[in-house]
Design a protein around this motif. Structure first.
Motif, PDB file in Angstrom:
ATOM      1  N   ARG A 145      16.928  11.524  -7.376  1.00 34.19           N
ATOM      2  CA  ARG A 145      18.345  11.475  -6.995  1.00 34.19           C
ATOM      3  C   ARG A 145      18.766  10.060  -6.626  1.00 34.19           C
ATOM      4  O   ARG A 145      19.852   9.598  -6.994  1.00 34.19           O
ATOM      5  N   ARG A 146      17.899   9.372  -5.885  1.00 34.84           N
ATOM      6  CA  ARG A 146      18.219   8.009  -5.477  1.00 34.84           C
ATOM      7  C   ARG A 146      18.318   7.076  -6.697  1.00 34.84           C
ATOM      8  O   ARG A 146      19.260   6.291  -6.821  1.00 34.84           O
ATOM      9  N   VAL A 190      11.891   7.729   0.709  1.00 36.26           N
ATOM     10  CA  VAL A 190      12.542   7.321  -0.544  1.00 36.26           C
ATOM     11  C   VAL A 190      12.886   5.843  -0.511  1.00 36.26           C
ATOM     12  O   VAL A 190      12.657   5.116  -1.491  1.00 36.26           O
ATOM     13  N   GLU A 191      13.424   5.386   0.606  1.00 38.33           N
ATOM     14  CA  GLU A 191      13.765   3.956   0.726  1.00 38.33           C
ATOM     15  C   GLU A 191      12.529   3.094   0.516  1.00 38.33           C
ATOM     16  O   GLU A 191      12.569   2.083  -0.206  1.00 38.33           O
ATOM     17  N   GLY A 192      11.435   3.492   1.132  1.00 40.84           N
ATOM     18  CA  GLY A 192      10.199   2.741   0.969  1.00 40.84           C
ATOM     19  C   GLY A 192       9.688   2.764  -0.456  1.00 40.84           C
ATOM     20  O   GLY A 192       9.296   1.729  -1.010  1.00 40.84           O
ATOM     21  N   VAL A 193       9.705   3.931  -1.093  1.00 41.64           N
ATOM     22  CA  VAL A 193       9.220   4.061  -2.465  1.00 41.64           C
ATOM     23  C   VAL A 193      10.028   3.182  -3.413  1.00 41.64           C
ATOM     24  O   VAL A 193       9.470   2.431  -4.232  1.00 41.64           O
ATOM     25  N   VAL A 194      11.345   3.255  -3.320  1.00 37.88           N
ATOM     26  CA  VAL A 194      12.199   2.508  -4.243  1.00 37.88           C
ATOM     27  C   VAL A 194      12.047   1.004  -4.038  1.00 37.88           C
ATOM     28  O   VAL A 194      11.941   0.240  -5.001  1.00 37.88           O
ATOM     29  N   ARG A 195      12.001   0.576  -2.788  1.00 37.85           N
ATOM     30  CA  ARG A 195      11.836  -0.864  -2.531  1.00 37.85           C
ATOM     31  C   ARG A 195      10.497  -1.369  -3.056  1.00 37.85           C
ATOM     32  O   ARG A 195      10.417  -2.453  -3.640  1.00 37.85           O
TER      33      ARG A 195
END
Length: 338
Positions: A21-22, A228-233
């Motif tokens: 989703r992100r 999610v923030e950590g994964v994407v970064r």
């Protein structure tokens, strides 16, 4: 990663769904893959996929990644620039009764993904590890620089094996790989086999909940949005060989290969008894508590040292459990109509 195709495994799973989703919200093209197995109710997985399907930039392939030929074909067709590998057989206690599921899903499938990345020339493989790798380590907070040579569940052993396998491919083929040790993830669309869901369901039904280690277990509960923030970064930052690494005094989290391991946790462990207090407040109903001894394969406390994550990607999870639990309960009531 912005203009390339991201291959996201485990896209029907809890974390994979939220990561998809992100990425889609950011305009990325995402190819999701999942075998939609029956480890827990597949209808929840299908509901997650149904929420992703309206996105034009999302496509889905139902595939068991332990299928070598099928996985090779997938990589050949998709030609991903980045792979976020979140598919796995999860759960500590389930590994006591179904060990072969972990070998197939966590070792055979992971090798197939590594081979796919190698032959497709993937720019970065970010993959799910687990706080379970810390095993019998009694030192807290858990640091990625700590040795993790004493797992106490087969699940943990397979996750440590993933890190070792990834390093081998980083060293031999210069494939950039990053392992992400997740700490007790919870939130909307979560897994029914985890404490947050089990406790909520039981409390609403007026049924007792079992609190292992007599409720004195401490967990670093980490809200899904922070994960999610950590994964994407991290996925946006392929690792480089680290000049600080030395074979005279090696740090297991870094390497002279393009390899890295990070913790993603809230770095604030909460006692299980406090979690129940917070759930009771959010639900407006008291729990029937049953205190029980420790279970095989469990550890008494988890706590993440996230200094390296904060330093390298500028982010550290910080959602208080009171906020996260309220959001989970609101979603749970809406999803189940209770």
């Amino acid at each position: 990663m912005a203009s390339e195709t991201v291959l996201l495994t485990g896209s029907a799973g809890f974390i994979g769904f939220h990561v998809a989703r992100r990425l889609l919200a950011e305009g990325r093209r995402v190819v999701g893959v999942d075998n939609v197995n029956a480890y827990y109710d597949p209808r929840l997985k299908e509901a997650r996929l149904a929420a992703l399907q309206p996105h034009n930039a999302f496509s889905f392939e139902k595939l068991d990644l332990a299928d070598r030929d099928g996985t090779a074909r997938l990589f050949d067709e998709v030609k991903p620039g980045t792979v976020i590998h979140l598919a796995a057989q999860a759960g500590v206690r389930y590994s006591l009764t179904n060990p072969h599921a972990y070998i197939d899903a966590n070792l055979v499938a992971f090798l197939n993904v590594l081979e796919g990345c190698r032959h497709a020339g993937v720019g970065h493989l970010a993959y799910a590890s687990s706080s379970s790798v810390y095993g019998a380590n009694g030192k807290t907070p858990f640091s990625t620089s700590d040795p993790v040579d004493h797992p106490i569940s087969l699940y943990a052993a397979t996750k440590k094996a993933n890190e070792l396998m990834a390093h081998t491919y980083s060293h031999l083929y210069r494939l950039p790989t990053t392992g992400l040790r997740f700490f007790t993830v919870y939130g909307p669309w979560g897994r029914p086999d985890m404490a947050m869901w089990i406790f909520t369901k039981a409390i609403l039904a007026g049924q007792p909940i079992q609190l292992f280690n007599h409720g004195r277990m401490r967990r670093d509960f980490t809200y899904i949005d922070d994960i999610v923030e950590g994964v994407v970064r991290v996925a946006e930052r392929p690792p480089q060989p680290d000049p600080a690494w030395s074979n005279l005094n090696p740090d297991p989290a870094i390497s002279n290969a393009p390899y890295r391991v990070y913790n993603i946790g809230n770095h604030r462990p909460e006692e299980l008894l406090h979690l129940v207090d917070v759930l009771e407040a959010a639900l407006g109903k008291k729990a029937i508590r049953e205190l029980a001894p420790m279970q095989p394969g469990d550890v008494a406390e988890t706590c993440a040292d996230v200094d390296a994550l904060a330093r390298d990607v500028g982010f550290a999870p910080a959602t208080p459990i009171e906020v996260g639990v309220e959001r989970f309960v609101a979603w749970y009531r809406d999803y189940h109509g209770v």
